[in-house]
Structures are given as C-alpha cells and as structure tokens.
Design a protein around this motif. Structure first.
Motif, PDB file in Angstrom:
ATOM      1  N   LEU A 192      43.187  41.789  38.128  1.00 56.67           N
ATOM      2  CA  LEU A 192      41.946  42.515  38.416  1.00 56.67           C
ATOM      3  C   LEU A 192      41.184  42.788  37.114  1.00 56.67           C
ATOM      4  O   LEU A 192      39.968  42.615  37.047  1.00 56.67           O
ATOM      5  CB  LEU A 192      42.267  43.836  39.127  1.00 56.67           C
ATOM      6  N   VAL A 193      41.929  43.182  36.087  1.00 61.38           N
ATOM      7  CA  VAL A 193      41.278  43.496  34.820  1.00 61.38           C
ATOM      8  C   VAL A 193      40.602  42.258  34.243  1.00 61.38           C
ATOM      9  O   VAL A 193      39.481  42.331  33.740  1.00 61.38           O
ATOM     10  CB  VAL A 193      42.299  44.085  33.817  1.00 61.38           C
ATOM     11  N   SER A 194      41.274  41.107  34.342  1.00 59.28           N
ATOM     12  CA  SER A 194      40.619  39.918  33.788  1.00 59.28           C
ATOM     13  C   SER A 194      39.431  39.503  34.620  1.00 59.28           C
ATOM     14  O   SER A 194      38.456  38.971  34.080  1.00 59.28           O
ATOM     15  CB  SER A 194      41.565  38.736  33.622  1.00 59.28           C
ATOM     16  N   ASP A 195      39.499  39.759  35.933  1.00 58.21           N
ATOM     17  CA  ASP A 195      38.317  39.466  36.748  1.00 58.21           C
ATOM     18  C   ASP A 195      37.140  40.329  36.299  1.00 58.21           C
ATOM     19  O   ASP A 195      36.002  39.849  36.212  1.00 58.21           O
ATOM     20  CB  ASP A 195      38.622  39.718  38.226  1.00 58.21           C
ATOM     21  N   ILE A 196      37.425  41.593  36.005  1.00 61.73           N
ATOM     22  CA  ILE A 196      36.360  42.485  35.525  1.00 61.73           C
ATOM     23  C   ILE A 196      35.813  41.952  34.207  1.00 61.73           C
ATOM     24  O   ILE A 196      34.601  41.914  33.985  1.00 61.73           O
ATOM     25  CB  ILE A 196      36.904  43.919  35.343  1.00 61.73           C
ATOM     26  N   LYS A 197      36.727  41.519  33.348  1.00 58.03           N
ATOM     27  CA  LYS A 197      36.282  41.034  32.046  1.00 58.03           C
ATOM     28  C   LYS A 197      35.412  39.781  32.190  1.00 58.03           C
ATOM     29  O   LYS A 197      34.431  39.621  31.486  1.00 58.03           O
ATOM     30  CB  LYS A 197      37.495  40.733  31.154  1.00 58.03           C
ATOM     31  N   THR A 198      35.811  38.921  33.124  1.00 54.04           N
ATOM     32  CA  THR A 198      34.999  37.716  33.342  1.00 54.04           C
ATOM     33  C   THR A 198      33.599  38.095  33.797  1.00 54.04           C
ATOM     34  O   THR A 198      32.605  37.547  33.321  1.00 54.04           O
ATOM     35  CB  THR A 198      35.665  36.811  34.391  1.00 54.04           C
ATOM     36  N   GLU A 199      33.532  39.063  34.720  1.00 57.30           N
ATOM     37  CA  GLU A 199      32.214  39.514  35.190  1.00 57.30           C
ATOM     38  C   GLU A 199      31.393  40.079  34.037  1.00 57.30           C
ATOM     39  O   GLU A 199      30.192  39.823  33.931  1.00 57.30           O
ATOM     40  CB  GLU A 199      32.371  40.579  36.277  1.00 57.30           C
ATOM     41  N   LEU A 200      32.047  40.843  33.179  1.00 58.07           N
ATOM     42  CA  LEU A 200      31.330  41.438  32.045  1.00 58.07           C
ATOM     43  C   LEU A 200      30.844  40.370  31.088  1.00 58.07           C
ATOM     44  O   LEU A 200      29.749  40.461  30.526  1.00 58.07           O
ATOM     45  CB  LEU A 200      32.228  42.433  31.306  1.00 58.07           C
ATOM     46  N   ARG A 201      31.672  39.334  30.911  1.00 59.66           N
ATOM     47  CA  ARG A 201      31.235  38.244  30.032  1.00 59.66           C
ATOM     48  C   ARG A 201      30.010  37.569  30.613  1.00 59.66           C
ATOM     49  O   ARG A 201      29.074  37.228  29.902  1.00 59.66           O
ATOM     50  CB  ARG A 201      32.353  37.220  29.882  1.00 59.66           C
TER      51      ARG A 201
ATOM     52  N   SER B  14      47.268  34.447  19.905  1.00 58.68           N
ATOM     53  CA  SER B  14      46.886  34.127  21.275  1.00 58.68           C
ATOM     54  C   SER B  14      47.712  34.975  22.222  1.00 58.68           C
ATOM     55  O   SER B  14      48.935  34.922  22.223  1.00 58.68           O
ATOM     56  CB  SER B  14      47.123  32.643  21.524  1.00 58.68           C
ATOM     57  N   LEU B  15      47.028  35.775  22.999  1.00 57.61           N
ATOM     58  CA  LEU B  15      47.700  36.688  23.918  1.00 57.61           C
ATOM     59  C   LEU B  15      47.546  36.142  25.324  1.00 57.61           C
ATOM     60  O   LEU B  15      46.436  35.936  25.800  1.00 57.61           O
ATOM     61  CB  LEU B  15      47.058  38.073  23.790  1.00 57.61           C
ATOM     62  N   GLN B  16      48.667  35.865  25.954  1.00 58.60           N
ATOM     63  CA  GLN B  16      48.595  35.287  27.291  1.00 58.60           C
ATOM     64  C   GLN B  16      49.368  36.156  28.269  1.00 58.60           C
ATOM     65  O   GLN B  16      50.459  36.623  27.971  1.00 58.60           O
ATOM     66  CB  GLN B  16      49.183  33.879  27.285  1.00 58.60           C
ATOM     67  N   ASN B  17      48.779  36.355  29.420  1.00 57.65           N
ATOM     68  CA  ASN B  17      49.477  37.129  30.441  1.00 57.65           C
ATOM     69  C   ASN B  17      49.208  36.493  31.791  1.00 57.65           C
ATOM     70  O   ASN B  17      48.287  35.705  31.924  1.00 57.65           O
ATOM     71  CB  ASN B  17      49.003  38.580  30.430  1.00 57.65           C
ATOM     72  N   ASN B  18      50.012  36.820  32.759  1.00 58.32           N
ATOM     73  CA  ASN B  18      49.681  36.310  34.088  1.00 58.32           C
ATOM     74  C   ASN B  18      49.070  37.418  34.933  1.00 58.32           C
ATOM     75  O   ASN B  18      48.960  38.553  34.496  1.00 58.32           O
ATOM     76  CB  ASN B  18      50.890  35.641  34.760  1.00 58.32           C
ATOM     77  N   ARG B  19      48.666  37.056  36.127  1.00 59.88           N
ATOM     78  CA  ARG B  19      47.870  38.002  36.915  1.00 59.88           C
ATOM     79  C   ARG B  19      48.675  39.208  37.386  1.00 59.88           C
ATOM     80  O   ARG B  19      48.113  40.197  37.823  1.00 59.88           O
ATOM     81  CB  ARG B  19      47.234  37.286  38.101  1.00 59.88           C
ATOM     82  N   LEU B  20      49.974  39.121  37.324  1.00 56.56           N
ATOM     83  CA  LEU B  20      50.776  40.240  37.816  1.00 56.56           C
ATOM     84  C   LEU B  20      51.281  41.135  36.687  1.00 56.56           C
ATOM     85  O   LEU B  20      51.997  42.096  36.924  1.00 56.56           O
ATOM     86  CB  LEU B  20      51.959  39.716  38.625  1.00 56.56           C
TER      87      LEU B  20
ATOM     88  N   LEU C 131      41.856  37.470  17.950  1.00 59.36           N
ATOM     89  CA  LEU C 131      42.766  37.621  19.083  1.00 59.36           C
ATOM     90  C   LEU C 131      42.175  36.826  20.226  1.00 59.36           C
ATOM     91  O   LEU C 131      41.122  37.160  20.738  1.00 59.36           O
ATOM     92  CB  LEU C 131      42.814  39.094  19.484  1.00 59.36           C
ATOM     93  N   SER C 132      42.842  35.770  20.566  1.00 57.26           N
ATOM     94  CA  SER C 132      42.287  34.986  21.658  1.00 57.26           C
ATOM     95  C   SER C 132      43.047  35.326  22.931  1.00 57.26           C
ATOM     96  O   SER C 132      44.257  35.504  22.926  1.00 57.26           O
ATOM     97  CB  SER C 132      42.409  33.505  21.323  1.00 57.26           C
ATOM     98  N   GLU C 133      42.293  35.480  23.997  1.00 61.05           N
ATOM     99  CA  GLU C 133      42.943  35.799  25.260  1.00 61.05           C
ATOM    100  C   GLU C 133      42.641  34.694  26.248  1.00 61.05           C
ATOM    101  O   GLU C 133      41.503  34.498  26.633  1.00 61.05           O
ATOM    102  CB  GLU C 133      42.426  37.128  25.803  1.00 61.05           C
ATOM    103  N   ALA C 134      43.671  34.019  26.609  1.00 64.44           N
ATOM    104  CA  ALA C 134      43.474  32.961  27.582  1.00 64.44           C
ATOM    105  C   ALA C 134      43.278  33.596  28.943  1.00 64.44           C
ATOM    106  O   ALA C 134      43.696  34.717  29.178  1.00 64.44           O
ATOM    107  CB  ALA C 134      44.677  32.044  27.594  1.00 64.44           C
ATOM    108  N   GLU C 135      42.629  32.854  29.830  1.00 64.06           N
ATOM    109  CA  GLU C 135      42.543  33.317  31.207  1.00 64.06           C
ATOM    110  C   GLU C 135      43.956  33.413  31.760  1.00 64.06           C
ATOM    111  O   GLU C 135      44.776  32.539  31.516  1.00 64.06           O
ATOM    112  CB  GLU C 135      41.746  32.311  32.048  1.00 64.06           C
ATOM    113  N   PRO C 136      44.253  34.471  32.467  1.00 66.78           N
ATOM    114  CA  PRO C 136      45.620  34.597  32.953  1.00 66.78           C
ATOM    115  C   PRO C 136      46.006  33.464  33.885  1.00 66.78           C
ATOM    116  O   PRO C 136      45.181  32.924  34.610  1.00 66.78           O
ATOM    117  CB  PRO C 136      45.629  35.926  33.680  1.00 66.78           C
TER     118      PRO C 136
END
Lengths: 160, 204
Positions: free
Chosen positions: A130-139, B121-127, B194-199
């Motif tokens: 959810l947080v990354s979805d928010i971040k994508t929207e903000l981008r 590079s900081l990578q995480n998954n959606r959960l 700090l690069s953050e990949a899409e989860p």
C-alpha cells in the motif's frame, strides 16, 4: 442611643466572590494550554513506527498529511478491516491522491509550492504494498518530497 | 457570640493566576511531528535504459515479509546493518580518478569504489511490514549520518547533524550562506543514494 452600633451577631459573613473570576481564568488558561488542535479526525489506526534519525518538520502549513492503515475499530463495520488511505476527513482510494495533491497545491502560494512535503502517517502494521502504491501516486503527481512521520525511539523497538 | 470572620484579601489572586499562566506559556512546547525525509525519484521513461552501475558499487538490502534481512546475499540482524552499510560506503577501493581521499575503509577491491558512486538498493516485497521498512531506512540514514558527522567534524569541527539543525533554526546568527556551502560540501562527499525498487509481487 449608643454611639457604637453593635455588630449584628448570629448570621454568617458573606463569602467574598472577588476571587471567582481568577479561578475561572485559571481554568480557562489551563484548558487553553492543554488543548491540542486537531483539524482532522483520524479514522485509521495510527501507531507510528519508531526512528531516531529524524528531522523536525518546521512549516506545518506546507505538509500534506496522508494517513494510511487499518480502519479504526469503530469504523470497521462500515469500512472493513483492509488497510485504507485517508485524506483530510474521509477514506479515499489511491486514485484520489493526485487530486488531493493538486488541490493542496492550489491552496498554497506560488513561491511555496516547491517546498511542499507529503507527510506519510502510516500505521506500523501496514504492508509495504500500500505504501509503495501511495508513493507511485505521489511520483505521478510530482510531489517528490516526502517524509515518513515517526515517533522518536530506537529502530530496534520496531521489531518487538 | 460569634465573631465575623475577617475577609481574606483577594487582591493577590490575580497575581497567582498570572504566574500560573506564564509558567504554562513558558513550559509548553507545541508538539511538532518529526520524520525521515526522503526524495522520490521522478517517473522515468521506460524506454530509457538505466545508467550502468558496477556490481561492486551496489549494496543490496532485501527485506522479506517476516522482517528478515538479506544483505549482499547473507542474512543479517538489523543491529549490524548500520556497520555493514558504513563499511560499504566508506570502502574507497577505487584507483586513479575514482580514488577516495577521505575514506577510511578497508579499500577492498570487491566493494565500493567511492562513496559518490556507491548505491544502496533497498528492496522489499508487498507484504513487508511498514515498521520493518522504517527500521531499515533509519539504520541506513544513520550510516550516512555517521560518515557525514565524521567528515564534518574533521573539516569544520562541528557535526553534520548539528550544522543542519543550525541551518534550520531561526535564531542562528552566523553566516547562513557559508553554512549552506559547508553542508553541501559534506553532502557531496557522501551523497545519499538510496534506490528503491518497486516491490516484488511475489510473497517472501
């Protein structure tokens, strides 16, 4: 006929009320001091995570607050228990974020628009999805300055 | 015979009230939020290839949905992450043009060339839980701050975080432009990359 009137005896002397206004003022001041102004009522759970490498947010009027988390217990019967985004006073969907950013920008003076920051108040149990979805929207809305609002404390406390 | 009670002088009541008022005025601080500042990357053209990066200049941190860390293909505890990040950033293994004059690291040729080139590079998954993510972010920022503080102390005798606070505070009377330049110099020495990949969509 005596020259000196005898004081009336028996009845109680009146209690002075001169100090009453002061007491009232004191109460007033007390409440003025302890009241925290809150412009929005938060409808999601909002237990912030801990961090210690934080910077203070100075200009409050330039922060766009975005809340996210599971709906609070008393709203769960209506809103379900899936984590939601809250903008202003209402639950919102991810698509509303762009509009929200746009509106906030409209309300700010031109020269300050660059300095606007999106403040993410996200519950610590929320999934990063959810947080990354928010971040994508903000981008996409070109609101690139963000800050993860946290409580002060050691990062290791998050693991408990 | 009952005597009437003497009237209590109420004139000083107002003074007491004001004293209390002033006490509260002085001691209350309006609560301000604090947080970790980040800058998001702008949306990039999909057709444009990403700039080439050498494998040794990338430090990969993976967080899974249980909050476990995988740093450079090895599991690691959160409390060791800061040290590992400092070692990587401060390695300075580059030669010639890429040499780092101020690094104090191990100069390991298999680790980063120069802090200017080093990318985390900081990578995480959606959960992944948000709190785990913030904990990792916090440790990585701490690593950068440690190095920046060290260099700022060496060059200017002040810690970097202190310099930033001074720059923000209204009551600072010194030369703001100079301070700004100094902050910039330190920031350029250890830029936060700090690069953050899409989860990833997959779970753990």
């Amino acid at each position: 006929m005596s020259k000196f009137k005898k004081k009336k005896s028996g009845d109680l002397p009146a209690i002075s009320t001169a100090s009453l206004p002061d007491i009232v003022f004191m109460l007033l001041f007390f409440f003025m001091v302890v009241t925290v102004m809150r412009d929005t009522s938060i409808k999601v759970k909002n237990r912030l995570p801990y961090a210690d490498q934080v910077e203070k947010l100075e200009k409050k009027d330039l922060i766009m607050y975005i809340y996210a988390g599971e709906p609070s217990e008393r709203y769960q019967s209506v809103a379900g228990s899936e984590a939601r985004v809250q903008l202003n006073d209402k639950y919102a969907s991810l698509k509303d974020i762009k509009q929200f950013v746009f509106e906030e920008r409209q309300d700010t003076r031109d020269e300050l628009r660059q300095a606007m920051i999106a403040g993410l108040k996200v519950d610590k149990e929320t999934n990063m999805g959810l947080v990354s979805d928010i971040k994508t929207e903000l981008r996409e809305a070109e609101a690139l300055k963000i800050t993860y609002i946290t409580k002060k404390g050691e990062a290791l406390k998050n693991l408990e | 015979m009952a005597r009437s009670a003497p009237e209590v002088n109420a004139g000083s009541m107002a003074d007491i009230a004001f004293l209390l008022l002033i006490f509260f005025l002085v001691t209350t601080t309006i609560e301000t939020d604090s947080g970790i500042n980040r800058k998001l990357p702008p949306i990039q053209d999909e057709n444009e290839p990403p700039p080439p990066l050498k494998e040794r200049n990338i430090f990969i941190v993976l967080i899974n949905s249980n909050g476990d860390l995988l740093v450079e293909d090895e599991p690691m505890d959160l409390k060791n992450l800061k040290q590992a990040a400092v070692q990587f950033l401060d390695n300075g293994g580059g030669k010639g043009d890429e040499a780092c004059t101020y690094c104090r690291g191990a100069k390991d040729p298999s680790s980063s060339d120069n802090p200017v080139k080093a990318v985390i590079s900081l990578q995480n998954n959606r959960l992944t839980k948000y709190s785990d993510y913030i904990a990792v972010q916090n440790e990585l920022v701490a690593a950068y701050n440690e190095l920046r503080n060290r260099e700022a102390k060496r060059m200017y005798g002040v810690e970097f975080t202190e310099m930033e606070e001074m720059f923000k505070s209204e009551s600072f009377t010194g030369n703001k432009d100079k301070l700004k330049d100094r902050i910039k110099v330190i920031k350029d020495m250890y830029p936060q990359k700090l690069s953050e990949a899409e989860p990833k969509r997959t779970s753990s």
